[in-house]
Design a protein around this motif. Sequence first.
Motif, mmCIF file in Angstrom:
data_model
loop_
_atom_site.group_PDB
_atom_site.id
_atom_site.type_symbol
_atom_site.label_atom_id
_atom_site.label_comp_id
_atom_site.label_asym_id
_atom_site.label_seq_id
_atom_site.Cartn_x
_atom_site.Cartn_y
_atom_site.Cartn_z
ATOM 1 N N ASP A 125 -19.895 22.695 -20.642
ATOM 2 C CA ASP A 125 -19.720 23.947 -19.912
ATOM 3 C C ASP A 125 -19.228 25.008 -20.894
ATOM 4 O OD1 ASP A 125 -19.216 26.015 -18.278
ATOM 5 O OD2 ASP A 125 -17.577 25.039 -17.163
ATOM 6 N N TRP A 126 -20.176 25.743 -21.417
ATOM 7 C CA TRP A 126 -19.839 26.744 -22.436
ATOM 8 C C TRP A 126 -19.292 28.020 -21.800
ATOM 9 C CZ3 TRP A 126 -19.938 24.816 -27.152
ATOM 10 C CH2 TRP A 126 -20.868 23.809 -27.475
ATOM 11 N N SER A 127 -19.308 28.087 -20.478
ATOM 12 C CA SER A 127 -18.936 29.347 -19.820
ATOM 13 C C SER A 127 -17.440 29.616 -19.985
ATOM 14 C CB SER A 127 -19.282 29.275 -18.341
ATOM 15 O OG SER A 127 -18.470 28.306 -17.718
ATOM 16 N N GLY A 128 -17.112 30.867 -19.895
ATOM 17 C CA GLY A 128 -15.711 31.248 -19.886
ATOM 18 C C GLY A 128 -14.995 31.026 -21.202
ATOM 19 N N GLU A 188 -28.349 26.962 -25.328
ATOM 20 C CA GLU A 188 -27.116 27.607 -24.864
ATOM 21 C C GLU A 188 -26.097 27.737 -25.990
ATOM 22 O OE1 GLU A 188 -25.161 26.140 -21.294
ATOM 23 O OE2 GLU A 188 -27.002 25.067 -20.786
#
Lengths: 501, 501, 453, 453
Positions: D194-197, D222
Amino acid sequence: MTASPAGRASSAPLMGRDAEPTLFEISVPGRHAYQLRTTDVPARPLAELVPTAHLAEAPVAIAEVSERDLVGHVTRLSHRQFSVDLGMYPLGSCTMKYNPKFCDAVAADPGLASVHPAAPAALTQGWLEVLVDLEERLCAITGMAAATLQPAAGAAGELTGLLLMRAYHESRGDVRRRVIIPDSAHGTNPASVTLGGYEVTTVPSNDRGLVDLEALRGVLGPDVAGIMLTNPNTLGLFEEEIVEIAAAVHEVGGLLYYDGANLNAILGVVRPGDMGFDIVHMNLHKTFATPHGGGGPGAGPVAVAAHLADFLPGPRAVREGAGFTWATPPRSIGRVHGWHGNALVLARALAYIHVHGAEGLTRVAQHAVLNANWLRRRLAAILPAAHDRMCMHECTLRATPLKDAYGVRALDVAKALLEEGFHAPTVYFPLIVDEALMFEPTETESPQTLEALAQAIERIAVRAATDPEGLHRAPQTTPVARVDEARAARHLVATADAPRP
Amino acid sequence: MTASPAGRASSAPLMGRDAEPTLFEISVPGRHAYQLRTTDVPARPLAELVPTAHLAEAPVAIAEVSERDLVGHVTRLSHRQFSVDLGMYPLGSCTMKYNPKFCDAVAADPGLASVHPAAPAALTQGWLEVLVDLEERLCAITGMAAATLQPAAGAAGELTGLLLMRAYHESRGDVRRRVIIPDSAHGTNPASVTLGGYEVTTVPSNDRGLVDLEALRGVLGPDVAGIMLTNPNTLGLFEEEIVEIAAAVHEVGGLLYYDGANLNAILGVVRPGDMGFDIVHMNLHKTFATPHGGGGPGAGPVAVAAHLADFLPGPRAVREGAGFTWATPPRSIGRVHGWHGNALVLARALAYIHVHGAEGLTRVAQHAVLNANWLRRRLAAILPAAHDRMCMHECTLRATPLKDAYGVRALDVAKALLEEGFHAPTVYFPLIVDEALMFEPTETESPQTLEALAQAIERIAVRAATDPEGLHRAPQTTPVARVDEARAARHLVATADAPRP
Amino acid sequence: MADYLPHTPEEVATMLALVGVDSLEGLYAHVPSAVRLAGGLDLPAGVSEPDAAALVAGYGARNGARASELVCFAGAGAYDHEVPPVVRALAGRSEFVTAYTPYQPEVAQGVLQAIFEYQTLVARLAGLPIANASLYDGATALVEALNMAHGATGRSRMLVSSGVHPHWRAVARTFAAGTGHEVVEVPLVGGRTDWSGLDPEGVAAVVVAYPNYLGVLEDPAEAKALAESVGALLVVAGDPVAAGVLRSAGSWGADVFVGEGQPFGTALSFGGPYLGLFACAEDQVRRLPGRIVGETLDTEGRRAYVTTLRAREQDIRREKATSNVCTNQTLMAVTAAIQLGWLGTAGLREVATRCAQGAHYLFDELVGLEGVTPVTTEPFFREFALRLRRPAREVIARLAQEGILAGVALEALVGPGDRSIDAPEDVLLVAVTERRTRAEIDHYVAAMRGALQ
Amino acid sequence: MADYLPHTPEEVATMLALVGVDSLEGLYAHVPSAVRLAGGLDLPAGVSEPDAAALVAGYGARNGARASELVCFAGAGAYDHEVPPVVRALAGRSEFVTAYTPYQPEVAQGVLQAIFEYQTLVARLAGLPIANASLYDGATALVEALNMAHGATGRSRMLVSSGVHPHWRAVARTFAAGTGHEVVEVPLVGGRTDWSGLDPEGVAAVVVAYPNYLGVLEDPAEAKALAESVGALLVVAGDPVAAGVLRSAGSWGADVFVGEGQPFGTALSFGGPYLGLFACAEDQVRRLPGRIVGETLDTEGRRAYVTTLRAREQDIRREKATSNVCTNQTLMAVTAAIQLGWLGTAGLREVATRCAQGAHYLFDELVGLEGVTPVTTEPFFREFALRLRRPAREVIARLAQEGILAGVALEALVGPGDRSIDAPEDVLLVAVTERRTRAEIDHYVAAMRGALQ
Ligand SMILES: Cc1ncc(COP(=O)(O)O)c(C=O)c1O
Ligand SMILES: Cc1ncc(COP(=O)(O)O)c(C=O)c1O
């Protein structure tokens, strides 16, 4: 039919001096050597199993050769390669002793070689026992309390040792900045210091080739994390003031790191622990006869004094009741290897120690030192020692007389030795010696071989006087003549696919 | 310190072209390499166990070397030796194909290699099964009824076959005197005939290189025990009149013996049994890829038609219920080997057959024939074939054009090929061809390698025209130059202890 | 189906074009169709190497008598000696393994020099000046010795002690059918050859085993006297390990020494490939069977080796050759030279001594058991024969259950009516090598006690 | 006591005389007596090789998890691939095994050319132009990649996906203590990163595993986007077998590829010696760690190879070197080149495909069992993680009794609080190679059913 022929032996020195084609040059589309077992697993197309976005358009091109051509190619390459098994390899600092074939058999034993590293301890008791037995023996040999077997080579051991040093000081709230290294040290030492997050302070050698104790005292201070030393040092000389050095370093709260590359000189005679060292790495691929494999694999276990044991990398194999288990030391610096270290190298070393025992290891050291000193004396008239007194397992000589008289340099002597049937010694190391030729004969070479080496050097000295030009062109009897190193660096061609200059 | 140095590599072609000292020259009294297990058996002096009249005054002097020196010596010797693994070996009549390393692993398997030959059948069922499985497969390949696996090589197979012939005739009260052999036959055939107690009658080849059927009929008679043939014959040509030959020999009550040295040509295509042969030997070290070991070990099983099965050597492994046992045929000629034959060679051959299966073996033969014919055509302009038509797995060429034009002989071509990175073909055999060069490329060599060989011969032809003297002096790039064979025969020096001339 | 062919279909097509046929089958067009095989070979389809490896492992697993599983006290000419990793590694080098006979000496000095060293070692062990480059095995070496004796004397009568290994005698009988030699087997009495009462007239060779196959150290001087009396050759068939400490064949006056070289670095191997040792006196060299390597020089004066006296061999002399042997056992000869180099003077002596010590220790223990009697009271070296109160065959089966290969049942070794031993069913032949520990021997004794109860 | 010394006592005496001391101990006279060891080492006495062999066999026998005994479904970066006899024979040639680092290229062309071929193969697998001559293992290769990124960007923040092998991350953390790098472990959510945030500011490297250690094929695009956004290097940690058929690291935009080369010809070996693969983009070559071989000419114009760009290395640059690595894993690199030559283009593809086929077949069968749930529904390649209704540890112990090494218990692999997985005690990581047969897989499924009952 455009590929190169792979059944022609003209590149084997037995037959000729041609170049050997590369694997890619002998490749022919459609050929293959592999054979796999019949599995009867349903052969679904890859595109059904894996989203096609992940699949390459074409498989990677490896090379397509028959088994016969592969065998010919690799066998001919092997004939283009010098090795201990072919002759003497007096490379200083490398301890190129004979590697017992018995240890090869140990490393090939499927009872050891076919074990998965993540198999549970209950199913790998034999391996844990190997690790524990070896650790205990290495501690006995070095005079230390505990060890990690994870580091894969000497340099990895060094860095591990420096991280142990760091963890130790930090655990005491002690922030230190510098590590001291003598100017004669091997390049891995300063490089490891940097990676350990320290600055290098170089301490000069005195005119006896030893650490200058006064200079050392001058650079010591409360910001010194420790000192890295080899003893014997890279000149092959024993640091006679080691007790004083240790006291001085300890006095400022620093630790002593022992670079064990030269341990072969002192097995059973002096122990790093008794000299005051806190951390020791060993090169099993030197002292304990693991073959070098053309540049590895090695193994660089690190043994430490009791006050550092809690910081060792983990997990470590330890005794538990009548058996063995894994345990991570309470303040461990963490892992330094993906698994447990170069396990089969460790098993080799243990087998080597089993065969020699206490007395055998001591004899190893004594005879290594005997050979080096004999050679030093025998060659004194041509290649004077950098420091002409008792050396340990190796001697650093100088080609300066030949250079001054005939313009023949250490490199020329080294290349000419190849024509004489000997591997060259280490040249231009340690850096502090002009025209250095560092000879480490090791204990497994006979007096006859040493004498032949000496006579070869005598002949080279005669050639230096009569035909210095010829020496600059040496070697001529080898598969290739002197290699253009500058060209290689100027236009890097690191793969068969690289554009050629 | 008078011994030769054993750590010097100047005899390894990688480094130089010196001679390698002998094991005896590197020997130093007091050295040793051996290590034996601890047994704790009471160490009584030999003189207490054996009457002293039997004991030598001094132990036999072997050589006294360190393990390191032994390894160096033998490894260097290996670098002075050409082999299939280094390059092409187009030796006619020898079938020097690639020897799969897999079969080496089979022969090293302790499940097979560590079994005592006199262990009872109940404890060696696996070995008996190997023997039975191999026998059955060899019979399927040759079209015969039963076989003995005892003969240790081709010549031993021949003699065994001749003794079978003799026993067969004698069992019928039939005393016969002569065995017919074509003039192209390999030397082992006539030698075996003599040892089989027969006289050799040579039958000439016709101008097509085949047995002259009329001449054969002329020498046939009731005193003819049989005929020995290879088919393809030693010229590499198929005896097209084999059916007629067989009929003629059988008509006088003779038997047909098939020298299977050339079986590689016809695997899966023609079977000796179907051609009318009664007895067949096979060279497992040719057709079935057992490596030649520098001149053995091989294996020369002999398969026979049903009417000869009762005479086979014994004991033979045979099926018994679900298992296996030993049985000696009722009218066996007796043993021809101290035990069961070259068992590990037999196991290799079985493994080779397992891998190939029916189709694979057929492809082996086809591609062997393809390679030979391609080479024959490719070289036609320089080395014309002795008989220029379709050959089988080998082709017999002639250096006569080079000899006539430039005085360059087959031997010179052979020696020059060594400089080109190829082993020489067989020269001056068969004896009936002038300046014969017999090439057998085998199926495992690639078209690229064949082309390179052809180009090498083209270069040699150019040299013949421009520098015939140079060719007489070839080879120069090898560890030793042309060897003085006459000197060796004039003053035999067969051991290191022999007086030198 | 697997194979080791390089050819791609395109290459095959290109090559066929030059040859002028249009299919692989077409290469055989001139082969009479009457003899061509229709439908292919009746063999299972080929399998990959790993699949074949599984088959081979299956064979191995069905052998209960692996020396790795049963502690080996069997001998009878095949011995469980130490073969160290270093010897296996060196002898396994592919340059030795995949070389042909050294026909081109310029690129075969490796094998040639190794054979030269082997010849030197065999000659020293034999106490004779000449040795050849190897023969198939001990048994066929004996046959060659008889042929040599025939050549030397022109006679055909061979006096062969029944102390010679029964298989060797069997092989000699087999080949005598071709050469027409009369093989007279001289009986053993009480374990040693009874040479008395023989008519030595017309004898070509007198053959004695030393020690003989029952382990007994006979007196070769008797055989020598007999041979000398009629100008026959004395052939000594010797145990080459024992030769490390015993008086040499040459010192007893032998003209020929033959032996089985397996003990020098070759695994038990279910009986082969083994190694026929052959050495002889100087005056027999032109009759030598097989290959011999000689030292010479190259055109530049460097020492070099080459196969020599080729004129004796079958490829040159054809039907007049001294022997038909061509391919022999070179790799085993090279192995033997390496193994002997590893042993050295002291090592061979030590091995021989330990064999004798182990054998005597076991012998002394076993003859103390009830139901065991020695076959003879003659001195022995490393092997001995015992008469048991149960059939040897049964005892072997019993001891195998305890992890011991107890020896060789004489009944399996000798043919009916053999003149070396009576009632062979009861006789067990036991050998001890330097690998046997006291603990193993003591275990053997205990197991034997149990088996004879 | 045994040793490998040649010196006879007489020779020692002669040599000591030249040196000018009168005993071996005298050679150490200048060593302060305060530090000299009295009484010798506290070690058992030496034993002969055969005795030591018995000790070693004992260790081996106490390992129940030999792949020869347990059918291996364990992976986690160490795989049970076919290593054929031909590769073992070639890679075991003593010229490769007993050579030093090729410091004298004139007599080291064999190793140099083999490394050059290895570099070519690694570069091709990575889809990148440059590869070095090997590093210790995959884990330390990752560390070197981080160091390279630091050198390239001058930054110290490393975003490392938690899909990277837990041990590799651990090693990266260890060495970060020295380099001062901040290693940010990016969590997996549902098996993928989860590369988000994340704040990409100041990031030197973005590291993604492909496939990740749970077997999942993540989307390297990503990670690439993230890296590109701040000028960080993209490091792909890849399975080199999967690389035979997957899109290459280079094609995903990687600057560096690192991997564990054990699957190419190296036995499981209890974890070492293995082989660190390292390839990179052209613009990173001056920062390359370790040795690199380049093609050049000799003075006579013949093609030759030599170690090059030495000025990066520690023996020249000392504290400014790109890395401290000296001895690496050359023999494993040579082995990998040979194994890849044996496989060839088609063989590598076939091996990779069979791994995927076997893994998917087993996965499909297992997820049909009660008490088994997949950890994720993401696509996977040759390895997958399952959540079991019993502790994985127990299941492994149970299946071992049926001759199966069922996989790796995640609990043993990850540290506490690892951000890649929850409740790792229940998770079993299973890998399938081309060596696993359908029968073995079916047996596995049956055994698992039993174990979960
Ligand atoms: C004195 C010294 N220290 C350290 C090392 C580094 O050891 P390694 O090459 O195993 O990393 C060496 C190796 O040559 C050395 O000679
Ligand atoms: C045609 C022919 N026959 C027989 C033989 C003899 O076989 P061996 O050398 O195995 O005794 C050979 C061997 O070269 C041969 O080529």
